[in-house]
Design a protein around this motif. Sequence first.
Motif, PDB file in Angstrom:
ATOM      1  N   LEU A 144       0.828  -1.199   0.000  1.00  0.00           N
ATOM      2  CA  LEU A 144       0.000   0.000   0.000  1.00  0.00           C
ATOM      3  C   LEU A 144       0.870   1.259   0.000  1.00  0.00           C
ATOM      4  CD1 LEU A 144      -2.685   1.536   0.370  1.00  0.00           C
ATOM      5  CD2 LEU A 144      -2.425   1.210   2.843  1.00  0.00           C
ATOM      6  N   ALA A 145       1.890   1.288   0.858  1.00  0.00           N
ATOM      7  CA  ALA A 145       2.749   2.459   0.963  1.00  0.00           C
ATOM      8  C   ALA A 145       3.492   2.727  -0.347  1.00  0.00           C
ATOM      9  CB  ALA A 145       3.741   2.277   2.107  1.00  0.00           C
ATOM     10  N   ARG A 194     -11.656  20.949   5.346  1.00  0.00           N
ATOM     11  CA  ARG A 194     -10.754  21.754   6.173  1.00  0.00           C
ATOM     12  C   ARG A 194      -9.422  21.035   6.349  1.00  0.00           C
ATOM     13  NH1 ARG A 194     -14.449  22.321   9.868  1.00  0.00           N
ATOM     14  NH2 ARG A 194     -15.579  24.011   8.866  1.00  0.00           N
ATOM     15  N   THR A 195      -9.486  19.726   6.561  1.00  0.00           N
ATOM     16  CA  THR A 195      -8.273  18.923   6.749  1.00  0.00           C
ATOM     17  C   THR A 195      -7.482  18.828   5.441  1.00  0.00           C
ATOM     18  OG1 THR A 195      -9.366  17.654   8.497  1.00  0.00           O
ATOM     19  CG2 THR A 195      -7.421  16.660   7.469  1.00  0.00           C
ATOM     20  N   ALA A 196      -8.188  18.665   4.328  1.00  0.00           N
ATOM     21  CA  ALA A 196      -7.527  18.586   3.026  1.00  0.00           C
ATOM     22  C   ALA A 196      -6.884  19.925   2.656  1.00  0.00           C
ATOM     23  CB  ALA A 196      -8.528  18.170   1.960  1.00  0.00           C
ATOM     24  N   ALA A 197      -7.561  21.034   2.982  1.00  0.00           N
ATOM     25  CA  ALA A 197      -7.030  22.359   2.656  1.00  0.00           C
ATOM     26  C   ALA A 197      -5.686  22.585   3.327  1.00  0.00           C
ATOM     27  CB  ALA A 197      -8.025  23.442   3.074  1.00  0.00           C
ATOM     28  N   ARG A 198      -5.550  22.101   4.557  1.00  0.00           N
ATOM     29  CA  ARG A 198      -4.280  22.269   5.281  1.00  0.00           C
ATOM     30  C   ARG A 198      -3.148  21.509   4.567  1.00  0.00           C
ATOM     31  NH1 ARG A 198      -6.347  21.543   9.584  1.00  0.00           N
ATOM     32  NH2 ARG A 198      -6.428  23.666  10.420  1.00  0.00           N
ATOM     33  N   ALA A 199      -3.444  20.334   4.056  1.00  0.00           N
ATOM     34  CA  ALA A 199      -2.427  19.561   3.335  1.00  0.00           C
ATOM     35  C   ALA A 199      -2.043  20.243   2.027  1.00  0.00           C
ATOM     36  CB  ALA A 199      -2.949  18.147   3.065  1.00  0.00           C
ATOM     37  N   ILE A 200      -3.045  20.744   1.306  1.00  0.00           N
ATOM     38  CA  ILE A 200      -2.778  21.454   0.050  1.00  0.00           C
ATOM     39  C   ILE A 200      -1.885  22.663   0.317  1.00  0.00           C
ATOM     40  CG2 ILE A 200      -3.832  22.780  -1.818  1.00  0.00           C
ATOM     41  CD1 ILE A 200      -6.371  21.024  -1.393  1.00  0.00           C
ATOM     42  N   GLU A 201      -2.203  23.366   1.381  1.00  0.00           N
ATOM     43  CA  GLU A 201      -1.437  24.562   1.741  1.00  0.00           C
ATOM     44  C   GLU A 201       0.000  24.226   2.099  1.00  0.00           C
ATOM     45  OE1 GLU A 201      -3.187  28.227   3.928  1.00  0.00           O
ATOM     46  OE2 GLU A 201      -2.498  26.846   5.476  1.00  0.00           O
ATOM     47  N   ALA A 253      -0.181   4.709   8.828  1.00  0.00           N
ATOM     48  CA  ALA A 253      -0.349   6.022   9.441  1.00  0.00           C
ATOM     49  C   ALA A 253       0.392   6.119  10.767  1.00  0.00           C
ATOM     50  CB  ALA A 253      -1.835   6.316   9.642  1.00  0.00           C
ATOM     51  N   VAL A 254       0.368   5.042  11.563  1.00  0.00           N
ATOM     52  CA  VAL A 254       1.100   5.041  12.834  1.00  0.00           C
ATOM     53  C   VAL A 254       2.600   5.175  12.576  1.00  0.00           C
ATOM     54  CG1 VAL A 254       1.713   3.686  14.869  1.00  0.00           C
ATOM     55  CG2 VAL A 254      -0.658   3.756  14.090  1.00  0.00           C
ATOM     56  N   ALA A 255       3.092   4.481  11.566  1.00  0.00           N
ATOM     57  CA  ALA A 255       4.514   4.570  11.218  1.00  0.00           C
ATOM     58  C   ALA A 255       4.892   6.007  10.867  1.00  0.00           C
ATOM     59  CB  ALA A 255       4.828   3.647  10.051  1.00  0.00           C
ATOM     60  N   HIS A 256       4.037   6.656  10.093  1.00  0.00           N
ATOM     61  CA  HIS A 256       4.337   8.023   9.672  1.00  0.00           C
ATOM     62  C   HIS A 256       4.132   9.029  10.813  1.00  0.00           C
ATOM     63  CE1 HIS A 256       3.609   6.660   5.243  1.00  0.00           C
ATOM     64  NE2 HIS A 256       4.803   6.326   5.713  1.00  0.00           N
ATOM     65  N   TYR A 257       3.281   8.697  11.760  1.00  0.00           N
ATOM     66  CA  TYR A 257       3.161   9.488  12.990  1.00  0.00           C
ATOM     67  C   TYR A 257       4.529   9.572  13.666  1.00  0.00           C
ATOM     68  CZ  TYR A 257       1.439  10.572  17.784  1.00  0.00           C
ATOM     69  OH  TYR A 257       1.219  11.115  19.017  1.00  0.00           O
ATOM     70  N   LEU A 258       5.191   8.424  13.787  1.00  0.00           N
ATOM     71  CA  LEU A 258       6.495   8.384  14.452  1.00  0.00           C
ATOM     72  C   LEU A 258       7.570   9.036  13.587  1.00  0.00           C
ATOM     73  CD1 LEU A 258       6.260   4.755  15.888  1.00  0.00           C
ATOM     74  CD2 LEU A 258       5.924   6.912  17.112  1.00  0.00           C
ATOM     75  N   TYR A 311       3.079  13.097   3.683  1.00  0.00           N
ATOM     76  CA  TYR A 311       1.882  13.799   4.152  1.00  0.00           C
ATOM     77  C   TYR A 311       0.749  13.762   3.119  1.00  0.00           C
ATOM     78  CZ  TYR A 311      -0.773  17.836   6.086  1.00  0.00           C
ATOM     79  OH  TYR A 311      -1.729  18.675   6.586  1.00  0.00           O
ATOM     80  N   ILE A 312       1.016  14.254   1.911  1.00  0.00           N
ATOM     81  CA  ILE A 312      -0.028  14.317   0.889  1.00  0.00           C
ATOM     82  C   ILE A 312      -0.561  12.923   0.552  1.00  0.00           C
ATOM     83  CG2 ILE A 312      -0.575  14.980  -1.485  1.00  0.00           C
ATOM     84  CD1 ILE A 312      -0.291  17.334   0.437  1.00  0.00           C
ATOM     85  N   PRO A 313       0.300  11.916   0.311  1.00  0.00           N
ATOM     86  CA  PRO A 313      -0.227  10.569   0.040  1.00  0.00           C
ATOM     87  C   PRO A 313      -1.080  10.020   1.180  1.00  0.00           C
ATOM     88  CG  PRO A 313       2.056  10.714  -0.643  1.00  0.00           C
ATOM     89  CD  PRO A 313       1.759  11.978   0.103  1.00  0.00           C
ATOM     90  N   ASP A 314      -0.693  10.310   2.420  1.00  0.00           N
ATOM     91  CA  ASP A 314      -1.483   9.817   3.553  1.00  0.00           C
ATOM     92  C   ASP A 314      -2.873  10.449   3.573  1.00  0.00           C
ATOM     93  OD1 ASP A 314       0.485   8.123   4.372  1.00  0.00           O
ATOM     94  OD2 ASP A 314       1.052   9.246   6.163  1.00  0.00           O
TER      95      ASP A 314
END
Length: 572
Positions: free
Chosen positions: A133-134, A425-432, A187-192, A257-260
């Motif tokens: 998947l990754a 709202r969450t997607a806008a932050r990633a785009i930004e 997602a947990v992996a990328h959190y760390l 970030y964007i792929p997640d």
Amino acid sequence: MSERIVVDPVTRIEGHLRIEAEVKDGKIVDAWSAGTMVRGLEIILRGRDPRDAWAFCERVCGVCTTVHALASVRSVEDALDIKVPANAELIRNIMFCTQYMHDHVVHFYHLHALDWVDVVSALKADPVATSALAQKLSKYPKSSPNYFSELQKRLTKFVESGQLGIFANGYWGHPAFKLPPEANLMAVAHYLEALEWQKEIVKIHTIFGGKNPHPNYLVGGVPCAINLDEANAINAERLAFVGQTLQRAKEFIEQVYIPDVLAVAPFYLDWAGIGGGLENYLVYGDLPTNGFADVKSFKFPRGAILGRNLNEVHPVDPKDDQDGIKEFIDHSWYEYSKQGGLHPWDGETSLKYSGPKPPYEHLDVDKKYSWLKTPRWKGHAMEVGPLSRMLVGYAAGNDDIKGAVTDALGALKAPPSVLFSTLGRTAARAIESQLAAKWGLEFFNTLLANLKAGDTRTFTREKWEPSTWPKMAKGVGCTEAPRGALAHWIVIGDQKIANYQLVVPSTWNASPRDGRGQRSAYEASLIGTPVHDPHQPLEIIRTIHSFDPCLACAVHLYEDKKEIARHELLVK
């Protein structure tokens, strides 16, 4: 029959926020947002040298430190008509973009992701399938089956020991979690990974500002000298490090970030119809490319949208429109010396409130119920933040913003209307974040070109000495904090601060109702939100976290009698 839900404190935020919501037939029918700390920073600033204000303002928060310092120095520069050198503007822009990348990544992974990601579910994931998947989503190198297998073993030890550590107290197993185990493990992996990444990018602030999280600023420019051959200045080696760090940050955002976000969003498209709230959006704009006076040169355009009408962007003038922005206290634990709303230059902050004290079993929402004031633009309640910036930029025809928004919507196979939501709202932050990464490198390359051409100026002494100042002066310093429109308003009299008011993003979004009963953004966004279990109000947390709440800049002192008494003693 309705039920009142109380979430206090709202966690994974900076500051102290209380949400009360009335739930009927499984949906929220009314909501109230309360800041539970009392504000007093403006009192501390009175009588001080205006050139020192940034150092106090920057410390209202441990997250948005850079933008508060920026707004503060700009307010003084505006009042005294000081023009900063081009290199200083570029360095400020680089620090601005750096904070955006850092702040947005930290918000998504460490403050908001656990509203969508079920950490315990990751224990059931197949590491091989997670790796597939990754690798399908991006070319990020840390994506082997062994990498995810080792991470899963670490997580299993946490769970078996009965201590989830940093992942404790989540609503794990809640039916609102929809990701498959493999997506949860990734997602947990990328959190760390993001925990490690965020320590590196802030080094840019330490180079240009001396430290982080409270880098130094300076009225008239920036407090760093540039000499490419001098060991004790910003030299070629340090500039090369800045360039490399900006490039690595861009790669993390684009490859992780964007792929997640794009991987998580399709499982939660129902949230594209939840949490929209207000239909009005306000942006002051920032990232000048031709001096701050040239508003049309901003990367983030200035303007307002009313009624979600993307065909019209209303002009916004924080300085000259005296009736544009006013703060009201109809439902705030403050007192004014006169009735109605006040423009920030005439703003009042007093801790001598004689009314009833907060009842914390349930808020008395018919009266005063928050330490936040209630700002309005031309009488309208406005949402501020990444969604507002993307909508105003899109509507204004900004090529970079319009292209980035269009690409994201295309990847999600969704219409623009999905932006008016918690998910949007969450997607806008990633785009930004993607735009900030791109623009940060552009500003860096322009800075290098200036230096190579022989221009190394980073500061002007023009009008620096108080003897050159007028007897009275007013200024406003505008910027766009990661969480939205931010302005500091200053009145200078006899070379000292006579009045100082901050109107911050969370004051716009988290404030109580105004005298006409209009809800602000947090309260409005919760109306209609489904709640599966009142004892596990995950849905409330999701929508509120989509704003990235930060109450520390909206309120500044604990509402505790001893604390207030001591503060009043100090400022008398």
